[in-house]
Design a protein around this motif. Structure first.
Motif, mmCIF file in Angstrom:
data_model
loop_
_atom_site.group_PDB
_atom_site.id
_atom_site.type_symbol
_atom_site.label_atom_id
_atom_site.label_comp_id
_atom_site.label_asym_id
_atom_site.label_seq_id
_atom_site.Cartn_x
_atom_site.Cartn_y
_atom_site.Cartn_z
ATOM 1 N N ASP A 16 1.029 -1.152 0.207
ATOM 2 C CA ASP A 16 0.003 0.117 -0.120
ATOM 3 C C ASP A 16 0.919 1.148 0.081
ATOM 4 O OD1 ASP A 16 -1.407 2.303 1.575
ATOM 5 O OD2 ASP A 16 -3.250 0.812 1.146
ATOM 6 N N TYR A 18 0.481 4.065 1.330
ATOM 7 C CA TYR A 18 0.618 4.557 2.522
ATOM 8 C C TYR A 18 1.593 4.094 3.543
ATOM 9 C CZ TYR A 18 -0.648 6.117 7.406
ATOM 10 O OH TYR A 18 -0.718 6.560 8.618
ATOM 11 N N ASP A 19 1.744 2.874 3.237
ATOM 12 C CA ASP A 19 2.921 2.043 4.156
ATOM 13 C C ASP A 19 4.368 2.182 3.472
ATOM 14 O OD1 ASP A 19 0.883 1.053 5.817
ATOM 15 O OD2 ASP A 19 0.431 -0.697 4.639
ATOM 16 N N GLY A 21 5.386 5.367 1.949
ATOM 17 C CA GLY A 21 5.300 6.565 1.805
ATOM 18 C C GLY A 21 6.797 6.936 1.657
ATOM 19 N N SER A 63 12.160 3.893 5.637
ATOM 20 C CA SER A 63 11.441 4.490 6.811
ATOM 21 C C SER A 63 12.078 4.929 8.134
ATOM 22 C CB SER A 63 10.058 3.723 7.354
ATOM 23 O OG SER A 63 9.448 3.958 8.516
#
Length: 92
Positions: A16, A18-19, A21, A63
């Protein structure tokens, strides 16, 4: 090996947005750096050739890099002249 890399890319595509980003942001700002510093072959070796785990590891790498170095530095090369220049005096 190219089949495994292709599978990693498929897994990356299926995560996804969002995951992933930070990963997408890094690609936008510095695609060459993403390619060189998160080379799928190196991550495949670390993750024992588990392609799904490798894809998650690449996303996690970017991240954590943003968490550690911040919004403005995480997509710069990790050198004393780029992202780590604020630490240069401590190392001299």
């Amino acid at each position: 090996m190219s089949k495994a890399v292709a599978e990693v890319e498929q897994h990356l595509d299926s995560i996804d947005p969002y995951d992933k980003g930070e990963y997408l942001e890094a690609i936008e700002h510095a695609p060459g750096l993403v390619e060189s510093e998160s080379n799928p072959i190196c991550f495949l070796r670390f993750h024992k050739y588990n392609t799904q785990s490798t894809a998650r590891g690449i996303v996690k790498y970017w991240s954590l890099r943003k968490e550690i170095f911040g919004e403005d530095l995480f997509y710069l090369p990790m050198t004393l002249h780029e992202a780590m220049k604020q630490y240069r005096s401590a190392l001299e």
